[in-house]
Design a protein around this motif. Structure first.
Motif, short mmCIF file in Angstrom:
data_model
loop_
_atom_site.label_atom_id
_atom_site.label_comp_id
_atom_site.label_asym_id
_atom_site.label_seq_id
_atom_site.Cartn_x
_atom_site.Cartn_y
_atom_site.Cartn_z
N GLY A 1 22.02 -7.69 2.40
CA GLY A 1 20.71 -7.32 1.85
C GLY A 1 19.89 -8.52 1.44
N TYR A 2 20.52 -9.46 0.76
CA TYR A 2 19.78 -10.66 0.34
C TYR A 2 19.47 -11.57 1.52
N ALA A 3 20.32 -11.59 2.54
CA ALA A 3 20.02 -12.37 3.74
C ALA A 3 18.74 -11.86 4.39
N ILE A 4 18.59 -10.53 4.45
CA ILE A 4 17.38 -9.93 5.02
C ILE A 4 16.16 -10.29 4.16
N ALA A 5 16.33 -10.24 2.83
CA ALA A 5 15.22 -10.57 1.93
C ALA A 5 14.79 -12.03 2.09
N ILE A 6 15.75 -12.92 2.27
CA ILE A 6 15.44 -14.34 2.44
C ILE A 6 14.72 -14.58 3.76
N LEU A 7 15.20 -13.95 4.83
CA LEU A 7 14.52 -14.07 6.12
C LEU A 7 13.10 -13.50 6.04
N ASN A 8 12.92 -12.46 5.25
CA ASN A 8 11.59 -11.87 5.08
C ASN A 8 10.63 -12.84 4.41
N LEU A 9 11.15 -13.69 3.50
CA LEU A 9 10.30 -14.71 2.87
C LEU A 9 9.70 -15.64 3.90
N GLY A 10 10.50 -16.01 4.90
CA GLY A 10 10.02 -16.97 5.90
C GLY A 10 9.65 -16.34 7.21
N ARG A 11 9.30 -15.06 7.20
CA ARG A 11 9.06 -14.34 8.45
C ARG A 11 7.87 -14.90 9.23
N ILE B 1 19.19 -21.04 7.83
CA ILE B 1 20.63 -21.34 7.76
C ILE B 1 21.25 -20.71 6.53
N ALA B 2 20.52 -20.71 5.41
CA ALA B 2 21.04 -20.10 4.19
C ALA B 2 21.25 -18.60 4.39
N ALA B 3 20.30 -17.94 5.05
CA ALA B 3 20.46 -16.50 5.33
C ALA B 3 21.65 -16.27 6.26
N ALA B 4 21.81 -17.14 7.26
CA ALA B 4 22.95 -17.02 8.17
C ALA B 4 24.27 -17.24 7.43
N SER B 5 24.27 -18.14 6.44
CA SER B 5 25.47 -18.40 5.66
C SER B 5 25.88 -17.19 4.83
N LEU B 6 24.89 -16.47 4.30
CA LEU B 6 25.19 -15.25 3.56
C LEU B 6 25.79 -14.20 4.49
N CYS B 7 25.24 -14.10 5.70
CA CYS B 7 25.79 -13.16 6.68
C CYS B 7 27.22 -13.57 7.06
N LEU B 8 27.44 -14.88 7.16
CA LEU B 8 28.79 -15.37 7.47
C LEU B 8 29.76 -14.99 6.35
N SER B 9 29.32 -15.10 5.12
CA SER B 9 30.17 -14.72 3.99
C SER B 9 30.46 -13.22 4.01
N ALA C 1 37.38 -20.32 6.34
CA ALA C 1 36.16 -19.66 6.80
C ALA C 1 35.09 -19.56 5.72
N ASN C 2 35.43 -19.03 4.54
CA ASN C 2 34.42 -18.83 3.51
C ASN C 2 33.81 -20.14 3.03
N LEU C 3 34.61 -21.19 3.03
CA LEU C 3 34.12 -22.47 2.54
C LEU C 3 33.05 -23.07 3.45
N LEU C 4 33.07 -22.68 4.71
CA LEU C 4 32.00 -23.13 5.61
C LEU C 4 30.66 -22.60 5.12
N GLY C 5 30.65 -21.34 4.68
CA GLY C 5 29.42 -20.77 4.15
C GLY C 5 28.97 -21.46 2.88
N LEU C 6 29.91 -21.76 1.98
CA LEU C 6 29.56 -22.46 0.74
C LEU C 6 29.02 -23.85 1.02
N LEU C 7 29.66 -24.56 1.95
CA LEU C 7 29.21 -25.90 2.27
C LEU C 7 27.82 -25.87 2.89
N LEU C 8 27.56 -24.90 3.78
CA LEU C 8 26.24 -24.78 4.39
C LEU C 8 25.18 -24.47 3.35
N LEU C 9 25.51 -23.58 2.41
CA LEU C 9 24.54 -23.24 1.36
C LEU C 9 24.23 -24.46 0.50
N GLY C 10 25.26 -25.21 0.15
CA GLY C 10 25.05 -26.40 -0.68
C GLY C 10 24.20 -27.44 0.01
#
Length: 339
Positions: free
Chosen positions: A124-134, A157-165, A191-200
């Motif tokens: 849900g938040y990944a969709i909201a973030i993508l909507n910000l930059g639509r 990339i941050a939205a994709a990282s949330l989807c990855l998580s 696997a999960n740490l890839l998402g955290l690293l990308l977000l950071g």
């Protein structure tokens, strides 16, 4: 040999980035959401390392709550790069405190629903973030012009990282169902740490897109500010008249500001202070002037003049025409053709 879990390595990398930002030139206040995001990713990586690397089982109650804090903080961070979002976010900011509260409640009363809640939250938040930059980089209208492209890529990339998580949480749930969690430790440590690293890392990139605040002396010096406003308005007028930007039906404040090479907030402030109008009214004045010229000098229809001048709806065109001329388009044409 001392065993160092991979999550600790990720936490160390994120901590280094956090220290670099704290010691950087960017003001801490302007970067607060991104600093908090990197700090949370660091804390979560440490917790994952302790839980699955050293078997600190008590952290199983902490990790879901930390994870639920991540999506709202990502959204808040990128919202800080959008000028118009600041006022809107203030009225609904309290709603983003609900995920960790709900997650805490689920820990006590419905732990079986935690995985599903996290998946829904992240997607849900990944969709909201993508909507910000639509609308593309133009959406980040409070970002520095030289960093806006990289900031927009960081948003995606941050939205994709949330989807990855979310995908990872689903995989963990399925592993518990099929093999009673036999592979969970390995999955969490990688696997999960890839998402955290990308977000950071994306937070670091986006944070550098924050515009530096104007010097206090400029804001306190009325003469300097007035001169700056006049210069900005001259640029805007040149774009609207000479380059006919007012006829662009898709024109927005962020696009106008980007073409002028000036932050959207300064464009809006200059127009408000010097003309006493908002940006929409100011641009529509130029469009109405062009519509009047077409109605006076040509035989095209009122509808054609509306489209040629940059309007897309008759209701808006008629309303703005009456605001400027106090007449309807047809009445104005008849009166000015008879002169």
């Amino acid at each position: 040999m001392i065993f160092i879990p991979l999550p600790f390595v990720v936490a160390l990398l994120l901590a280094i980035r956090l220290v670099e930002m704290l010691r950087g030139e960017q003001p801490l206040k302007s970067n607060r959401p991104f600093l908090a995001l990197i700090a949370l990713c660091t804390l979560q990586s440490l917790a994952v390392g302790l839980r699955w690397g050293y078997g600190v089982t008590e952290l199983r109650y902490v990790l879901p709550v930390l994870a639920s804090c991540l999506p709202p903080l990502v959204l808040a961070s990128f919202r800080s790069l959008i000028y118009r979002e600041e006022a809107q976010a203030g009225t609904t900011r309290w709603l983003h405190a609900l995920p960790p509260i709900v997650m805490t409640a689920l820990l006590f009363w419905a732990p079986a629903l935690i995985d599903f809640a996290l998946i829904a939250l992240f997607v849900g938040y990944a969709i909201a973030i993508l909507n910000l930059g639509r609308t593309g980089p133009d959406a980040l209208d409070d970002a520095r012009l030289d960093r806006v492209l990289s900031a927009h890529r960081a948003l995606v990339i941050a939205a994709a990282s949330l989807c990855l998580s979310a995908l990872f949480d689903l995989a963990v749930f399925m592993d518990f169902e099929w093999s009673k969690g036999k592979n969970v430790a390995l999955m969490v440590s990688n696997a999960n740490l890839l998402g955290l690293l990308l977000l950071g890392l994306t937070a670091t990139v986006a944070a550098h897109a924050r515009a530096l605040p104007s010097p206090a002396t400029d804001m306190n010096d009325a003469a300097a500010r007035a001169a700056q406003d006049r210069e900005i308005l001259e640029r805007i007028d040149h774009l609207l008249v000479k380059e006919k930007l007012s006829r662009d039906e898709n024109l927005t404040l962020s696009r106008l500001a980007r073409r002028a090479g000036v932050p959207a907030r300064q464009v809006s402030g200059a127009i408000n202070r010097l003309s006493g109008k908002n940006v929409s009214q100011y641009i529509n004045d130029f469009r109405i002037a062009e519509a009047c010229r077409l109605l006076r000098e040509t035989d095209i229809s009122v509808t054609a003049a509306m489209f040629e001048s940059g309007f897309q709806t008759k209701s808006n065109f008629n309303r703005e025409f009456r605001r400027v001329t106090s007449l309807s388009p047809a009445s104005w044409r008849e009166k000015n053709r008879s002169l």
